[in-house]
Structures are given as C-alpha cells and as structure tokens.
Design a protein around this motif. Structure first.
Motif, PDB file in Angstrom:
ATOM      1  N   LEU A 284       0.820  -1.213   0.000  1.00  0.00           N
ATOM      2  CA  LEU A 284       0.000   0.000   0.000  1.00  0.00           C
ATOM      3  C   LEU A 284       0.856   1.267   0.000  1.00  0.00           C
ATOM      4  O   LEU A 284       0.480   2.280  -0.582  1.00  0.00           O
ATOM      5  N   VAL A 285       2.013   1.207   0.673  1.00  0.00           N
ATOM      6  CA  VAL A 285       2.871   2.398   0.693  1.00  0.00           C
ATOM      7  C   VAL A 285       3.965   2.317  -0.371  1.00  0.00           C
ATOM      8  O   VAL A 285       4.882   3.128  -0.388  1.00  0.00           O
ATOM      9  N   GLY A 286       3.874   1.313  -1.237  1.00  0.00           N
ATOM     10  CA  GLY A 286       4.812   1.234  -2.350  1.00  0.00           C
ATOM     11  C   GLY A 286       6.157   0.627  -2.009  1.00  0.00           C
ATOM     12  O   GLY A 286       7.166   0.954  -2.630  1.00  0.00           O
ATOM     13  N   LEU A 287       6.191  -0.246  -0.999  1.00  0.00           N
ATOM     14  CA  LEU A 287       7.443  -0.942  -0.687  1.00  0.00           C
ATOM     15  C   LEU A 287       7.309  -2.409  -1.086  1.00  0.00           C
ATOM     16  O   LEU A 287       6.216  -2.973  -1.053  1.00  0.00           O
TER      17      LEU A 287
ATOM     18  N   ASP B  48       9.956  15.249  -0.045  1.00  0.00           N
ATOM     19  CA  ASP B  48      10.023  16.004  -1.288  1.00  0.00           C
ATOM     20  C   ASP B  48       8.641  15.995  -1.951  1.00  0.00           C
ATOM     21  O   ASP B  48       7.777  15.203  -1.587  1.00  0.00           O
ATOM     22  N   PRO B  49       8.410  16.905  -2.913  1.00  0.00           N
ATOM     23  CA  PRO B  49       7.056  17.049  -3.493  1.00  0.00           C
ATOM     24  C   PRO B  49       6.495  15.733  -4.003  1.00  0.00           C
ATOM     25  O   PRO B  49       5.313  15.431  -3.797  1.00  0.00           O
ATOM     26  N   GLN B  50       7.352  14.943  -4.666  1.00  0.00           N
ATOM     27  CA  GLN B  50       6.855  13.687  -5.211  1.00  0.00           C
ATOM     28  C   GLN B  50       6.469  12.733  -4.088  1.00  0.00           C
ATOM     29  O   GLN B  50       5.428  12.074  -4.133  1.00  0.00           O
ATOM     30  N   GLY B  51       7.319  12.684  -3.060  1.00  0.00           N
ATOM     31  CA  GLY B  51       7.041  11.828  -1.912  1.00  0.00           C
ATOM     32  C   GLY B  51       5.732  12.225  -1.238  1.00  0.00           C
ATOM     33  O   GLY B  51       4.943  11.376  -0.818  1.00  0.00           O
ATOM     34  N   LYS B  52       5.493  13.536  -1.148  1.00  0.00           N
ATOM     35  CA  LYS B  52       4.258  14.027  -0.540  1.00  0.00           C
ATOM     36  C   LYS B  52       3.053  13.517  -1.311  1.00  0.00           C
ATOM     37  O   LYS B  52       2.098  13.006  -0.731  1.00  0.00           O
ATOM     38  N   ARG B  53       3.116  13.690  -2.656  1.00  0.00           N
ATOM     39  CA  ARG B  53       1.965  13.330  -3.472  1.00  0.00           C
ATOM     40  C   ARG B  53       1.702  11.827  -3.364  1.00  0.00           C
ATOM     41  O   ARG B  53       0.568  11.392  -3.159  1.00  0.00           O
ATOM     42  N   GLN B  54       2.796  11.049  -3.467  1.00  0.00           N
ATOM     43  CA  GLN B  54       2.646   9.594  -3.379  1.00  0.00           C
ATOM     44  C   GLN B  54       1.997   9.201  -2.063  1.00  0.00           C
ATOM     45  O   GLN B  54       1.060   8.411  -2.024  1.00  0.00           O
TER      46      GLN B  54
ATOM     47  N   GLU C 203      -1.598   9.841  -1.974  1.00  0.00           N
ATOM     48  CA  GLU C 203      -2.314   8.869  -2.800  1.00  0.00           C
ATOM     49  C   GLU C 203      -2.483   7.546  -2.056  1.00  0.00           C
ATOM     50  O   GLU C 203      -3.548   6.927  -2.101  1.00  0.00           O
ATOM     51  N   HIS C 204      -1.414   7.108  -1.359  1.00  0.00           N
ATOM     52  CA  HIS C 204      -1.500   5.869  -0.579  1.00  0.00           C
ATOM     53  C   HIS C 204      -2.594   5.967   0.480  1.00  0.00           C
ATOM     54  O   HIS C 204      -3.344   5.029   0.714  1.00  0.00           O
ATOM     55  N   VAL C 205      -2.661   7.129   1.127  1.00  0.00           N
ATOM     56  CA  VAL C 205      -3.662   7.319   2.186  1.00  0.00           C
ATOM     57  C   VAL C 205      -5.071   7.234   1.591  1.00  0.00           C
ATOM     58  O   VAL C 205      -5.954   6.566   2.135  1.00  0.00           O
ATOM     59  N   GLU C 206      -5.260   7.909   0.447  1.00  0.00           N
ATOM     60  CA  GLU C 206      -6.560   7.891  -0.214  1.00  0.00           C
ATOM     61  C   GLU C 206      -6.933   6.468  -0.629  1.00  0.00           C
ATOM     62  O   GLU C 206      -8.071   6.022  -0.461  1.00  0.00           O
TER      63      GLU C 206
ATOM     64  N   GLU D 267      -2.541  20.473   0.278  1.00  0.00           N
ATOM     65  CA  GLU D 267      -2.989  19.140   0.654  1.00  0.00           C
ATOM     66  C   GLU D 267      -4.451  19.176   1.116  1.00  0.00           C
ATOM     67  O   GLU D 267      -5.275  18.360   0.713  1.00  0.00           O
ATOM     68  N   VAL D 268      -4.747  20.158   1.962  1.00  0.00           N
ATOM     69  CA  VAL D 268      -6.106  20.284   2.488  1.00  0.00           C
ATOM     70  C   VAL D 268      -7.083  20.520   1.344  1.00  0.00           C
ATOM     71  O   VAL D 268      -8.126  19.872   1.244  1.00  0.00           O
ATOM     72  N   ALA D 269      -6.706  21.457   0.449  1.00  0.00           N
ATOM     73  CA  ALA D 269      -7.595  21.808  -0.656  1.00  0.00           C
ATOM     74  C   ALA D 269      -7.861  20.598  -1.544  1.00  0.00           C
ATOM     75  O   ALA D 269      -8.961  20.385  -2.027  1.00  0.00           O
ATOM     76  N   LEU D 270      -6.823  19.779  -1.723  1.00  0.00           N
ATOM     77  CA  LEU D 270      -6.915  18.663  -2.658  1.00  0.00           C
ATOM     78  C   LEU D 270      -7.644  17.463  -2.057  1.00  0.00           C
ATOM     79  O   LEU D 270      -8.426  16.802  -2.733  1.00  0.00           O
ATOM     80  N   MET D 271      -7.402  17.184  -0.766  1.00  0.00           N
ATOM     81  CA  MET D 271      -7.840  15.915  -0.196  1.00  0.00           C
ATOM     82  C   MET D 271      -9.073  16.026   0.708  1.00  0.00           C
ATOM     83  O   MET D 271      -9.914  15.144   0.715  1.00  0.00           O
ATOM     84  N   ALA D 272      -9.140  17.102   1.497  1.00  0.00           N
ATOM     85  CA  ALA D 272     -10.080  17.089   2.621  1.00  0.00           C
ATOM     86  C   ALA D 272     -11.516  17.371   2.184  1.00  0.00           C
ATOM     87  O   ALA D 272     -11.769  18.100   1.237  1.00  0.00           O
ATOM     88  N   GLU D 273     -12.461  16.755   2.901  1.00  0.00           N
ATOM     89  CA  GLU D 273     -13.879  17.057   2.713  1.00  0.00           C
ATOM     90  C   GLU D 273     -14.366  18.028   3.782  1.00  0.00           C
ATOM     91  O   GLU D 273     -15.266  18.819   3.562  1.00  0.00           O
ATOM     92  N   ARG D 274     -13.783  17.884   4.964  1.00  0.00           N
ATOM     93  CA  ARG D 274     -14.118  18.806   6.060  1.00  0.00           C
ATOM     94  C   ARG D 274     -12.815  19.320   6.648  1.00  0.00           C
ATOM     95  O   ARG D 274     -11.801  18.615   6.659  1.00  0.00           O
TER      96      ARG D 274
END
Lengths: 287, 265
Positions: free
Chosen positions: A130-133, A177-183, A186-189, A208-215
């Motif tokens: 799930l975390v890409g390992l 790093d930015p890529q690590g953040k995005r990945q 995505e894993h969390v989602e 992150e909040v703008a992209l992911m959060a509902e509340r």
C-alpha cells in the motif's frame, strides 16, 4: 452518516496545579462523520497534536467528553483497546522504528493484536504494498540503513497494518520532497477507499487540504475557530491570515489576479480549477 | 506519566534562595550536609534541622514539591530504618519471630532516618531553585582552581550542562516513543522480567538512536561555530556575590562550626 468521533466541550490542561500549567485545548466541540477525510489545521502550538491524541485515548480530557466509535475515552478498560481501531501516525514516525527488519517492525502492531503468523504476514505484505514498498525485500532490509523517505513509508505501513477504522496522520508529509508528498497522500486515499476508513489529517500544507479534505477544522490557541468544507474555510482568507495560516497557492494566485482587475473566480482551490480559470481568461484576452 | 515535573527540576521563582549566587548555594548545601552528617547530640541536630527548615521556608517552594523529593526516596528511608532497628544489638525491646528490636536499635534507626531526611531535603534545594545552566557555571567556578592540577574544569562543566540540557529533551522524546508504540499495542508493564526487558526494546532502540543522532548533530553544530572550550571564554552573565551571599555563607559556616563545636562539649 453517523458520527465516529464526538467531542463535547473538550478542555485539556497540561500539568494542572503546577507552575508549568498550560491550557492546551479550550472547550472544543466537534463531530467527525464516519468515512470522511477530515483535516485539522492551525499554526504551531495551536493544540492540533494534543487534540488527536485524545482520539485514541493516549490523552484524556481534563474536562468534557470524547467518544470514539461509541466508546467514552474516559473509560479506562475500553480505552486500552482503542488502538485496535484507531491508528495514529505520529510526527516523524520514522524515528520510532526499532526492529531489525522493516518486516518485523510493520508486524509489531498485528502481533500485538494476537493474530496468527499467517494473518500477520498477510497484513504486513498488504500494508507494505500500500505504501509502495516491496514486501519481499522488506524482510531483509534494516530500517536503519534506509533513506528518510523510505523509513517514513515503513513506519506508516506499521500503522496501516492494524487496518484501523480511523487513521490519524500528524503532519505525515513534513520534510518529504514534493513527489514523496503526493505519493503518500495517494496511498492514504487508496487505504481510505479500500477500507472505508475515516482519515484525520493534521497538516500545515494548505494545498494538501484543498486537494484531499472534505471537512476542515481550524484551531487557534487551543480553540476551534472554524469548521466547514475547504471552500468555506478558504473563503475566509482574512481570518486565516490573522491566525498565521495561508490560502492554497492556486487560491492566492486567483486573488492576485482579481486585485489586478481580472474577472476570475476567487473560490478556486486546486491547480486544475485555477488552470480552467486562466484558460478562460487567456481565451478572452487573446481573441 | 513522564510529563509534568521530574525530581529536582528547576521551579522558577523569585525568593531569596532563587536570587543567590549558585556558588553560594553549592557551598551552603555542602556545609549544611556536613553539619547534618556530623551532629552528635540533640543540640547539634536542632541546629542542623533549623538551618534546613529555614532554607526550605526561604525558598518559597510549594510544599508538595519539597515533600515530593522525600516521597520519591521513601523506600530508602524505610529500608534504612528497618535495618538499623533490627540489626543493632543492645537491650531487647521487642521480639518479632526471629527479629529482635533493641532500644539502641530504635534510637539509631530514628537518628539515621532524621539525618537522611534532612540530607534529602537540603540536597535538592540547589537544583530546585537554580536554572541548570547557572548551576553548572557555579560548579565550574568552584572547581576552576583545580585546573592547575590538570583537571579540565571547563570541559567537565560543559559536559554537565549538556547532559542537563538534554534530560527534558530525552524525556519528551521518550514520551512520544512510548505513545507511538502504545498506539501499536505495546505494553510496557506486564509479564516476567525477561518479557518485560524485551518489551522495553521498542522504547530504548529509538531513544538511543535518537540520542546518538542528536549528539552527532550537536557536535557538528558546535564545531561549525568554531567552539573551543576553556581558554579565554567570557560569560554573558558573570557570577557576582552580593551582600546576601556573604550572609548566607556566614550563617551556614556558623552552623557547621556550631555543630562541630557541640560534639566536643
């Protein structure tokens, strides 16, 4: 949808009755619905970390009530089992790794749950994937010989392996790093989709909040100052900047354009929405 | 659990004791400790006890914190009392099975517990009323004459300052690690000694790894600021004796002299 976390008038005071007494949380009332992606923001020292530690019973209220999955966390017996359903990823979780191999470290939680070895292996493999390992490589890797980013992933897998109904992440992307953040997000989602879990994200990253959060809940000096959808929250720009927070970069850009007299929407949250607005704008001026 | 106040931690305040020069407090406590160990009769005991009580009152520390130091060492007091009471030969007072309590034993036990209690009470005062940095500055100043004999006074004080500086940091880190591992179901208190020791691994491995990393970072940070110990360093807050310091040293020395003189009366 029903509430999975109910907080009523929660107050938390550290070291009460000593010269070091600090009121960290002040009469907070909050409801978090099941299955929601919930973000908690606030400047440093606003009480975010203290608040989330109430969700799995590590801290108990000085006053007020916290009910998680229907369990009152003031109840000592029930509190002890809360970790099985509430996974908490601490800040810089990579510093809590201790086993000889990544596999053993991720297996720590499931083993404490008293699962069979086969179930443990299955959960560890799933969490690592799930975390890409790579689960097979993980049984040979020592966590102390890995880069910070990979160690962070391993540590988060250690919590995912518990398959919590509520997953709390305390600034999980800080220092990546930015890529690590995005990945990672995505894993969390992905985990949320697969398990139908409730996600609670503590962060300083407004994109992150703008992209992911509902509340979103906004804390300031131990008080809950706003709660609502990201669009509602980020429409109150002046109040946010007054307490040391900021808007997501796309929203800031739109506001700047509006100040220059361009006819753009200012309730934009994501890069995609901003792109649309700019395309419209360019289309108009080019033609 | 680990949060809150640890034993002997500095409690900010503005009493006479807080304002004294740290060297005065160290010398004063040494004199008081020798008095407490040296008294040989009740007059001497009264003098030493009076000095201790006065110091405690002057410090204006909350009683809970003062008693806390005694409470944390209560086991030591109880064991010392029992050993003295049971193992001193003399006129029999009572017999409990194989154990015999003598009159002399009772006296010796009460005496040693009083001595120990006074010692504990006075010994915590300097750390309770002095910020650690000031305290080590004071200690350095006291042992600096030994530099001629090759004692690295500054380096010793520096090491002590650093060690003290990192105690709260490590405690805080320990708390985070404990919380994190408990969130994954770790239990730190149950089982046989072997299992208990093994259950502490999830705490100690990250804690030691963190301490080593921190020590390394600190060394680099000091070196990149060209830190050199000892020679020709000046202090931002130079230590200075005030009138109160001379009075306190005078009083404690007088008590010490009195207690010793009373031995020979």
């Amino acid at each position: 949808m029903s509430s999975i976390i109910e907080i009523v008038q929660l107050t938390h005071i550290y070291s009460p009755g000593t010269p070091f007494q600090v009121t960290s949380l002040d009469s907070i009332s909050l409801d978090i619905k099941k299955g929601v992606f919930f973000a908690i923001i606030g400047s440093t020292g606003s009480g975010k970390s203290t608040l989330v530690r109430h969700f799995n019973g590590l801290l108990t209220p000085t006053a007020g009530k916290v009910r998680v999955c229907g369990i009152d966390t003031a109840d000592k017996r029930q509190r002890r089992n809360l970790w099985r359903s509430v996974g908490l990823v601490f800040q810089q979780p990579e510093q809590q790794l201790f086993e000889e191999t990544v596999f053993a470290d991720v297996a720590f939680g499931p083993r404490n749950m008293g699962l069979t070895e086969a179930e443990v292996t299955e959960r560890v493999h799933e969490a690592l994937r799930l975390v890409g390992l790579d689960p097979l490589a993980a049984s040979r890797m020592s966590p102390f010989h890995l880069s910070g980013g990979v160690r962070r992933k391993a540590a988060i897998a250690g919590v995912l392996a518990l398959r919590p109904q509520i997953l709390i992440l305390d600034e999980p992307t800080a220092g990546l790093d930015p890529q690590g953040k995005r990945q990672l997000m995505e894993h969390v989602e992905e985990f949320r989709r697969r398990e139908g879990a409730t996600i609670i994200l503590v962060t300083h990253d407004m994109e992150e909040v703008a992209l992911m959060a509902e509340r979103v809940a906004v804390l300031n000096r131990g008080r809950l100052v706003m709660e609502g959808s990201p669009r509602e929250i980020f429409s109150r720009a002046a109040e946010l900047t007054a307490i040391g927070l900021d808007l997501p970069a796309p929203a800031r850009l739109m506001r700047q354009l509006r100040l220059l007299g361009k006819p753009v929407r200012t309730d934009v949250l994501t890069v995609a929405e901003a792109e649309e607005e700019i395309a419209v704008l360019l289309g108009e001026t080019l033609c | 659990m680990l949060s809150g106040i640890s034993l002997g931690q500095y409690i900010p305040g503005d009493s006479l004791l807080h304002r004294l020069d740290p060297r005065t407090k160290v010398i004063g406590v040494l004199a008081a400790a020798v008095s407490i160990l040296a008294f040989a009769n009740w007059q001497g005991f009264l003098l030493a006890a009076l000095l201790t009580l006065t110091a405690l009152l002057v410090s204006k520390l909350p009683p809970g914190i003062i008693l806390g130091s005694l409470k944390s060492l209560w086991l030591l007091l109880v064991i010392t009392f029992l050993l003295q009471a049971f193992l001193t030969p003399g006129t029999l007072l009572a017999v409990l099975g194989p154990l015999k309590i003598s009159r002399e034993g009772m006296f010796a036990a009460v005496e040693i517990v009083l001595r120990l209690a006074l010692l504990i009470l006075i010994a915590f005062l300097p750390t309770l009323t002095t910020p650690p940095i000031k305290l080590t500055a004071g200690l350095e100043s006291i042992i600096s004459p030994l530099r001629r004999l090759g004692v690295p006074a500054h380096e010793l004080a520096m090491m002590m300052t650093l060690a003290l500086r990192f105690i709260p940091t490590l405690l805080q880190e320990a708390e985070v690690v404990i919380s994190a591992q408990r969130s994954r179901g770790a239990g730190f208190t149950t089982g046989s000694p072997a299992r208990w020791a093994r259950s502490l691994l999830p705490l100690f491995v990250p804690l030691f790894a963190g301490a080593l990393r921190r020590a390394n970072d600190l060394a680099v940070a000091m070196e990149s600021r060209c830190y050199r110990g000892g020679a020709n360093r000046t202090r931002m807050n130079a230590l200075k004796f005030s009138a109160a310091d001379y009075v306190v040293i005078g009083v404690t020395m007088a008590v010490l002299a009195g207690v010793i003189a009373l031995r020979f009366v």
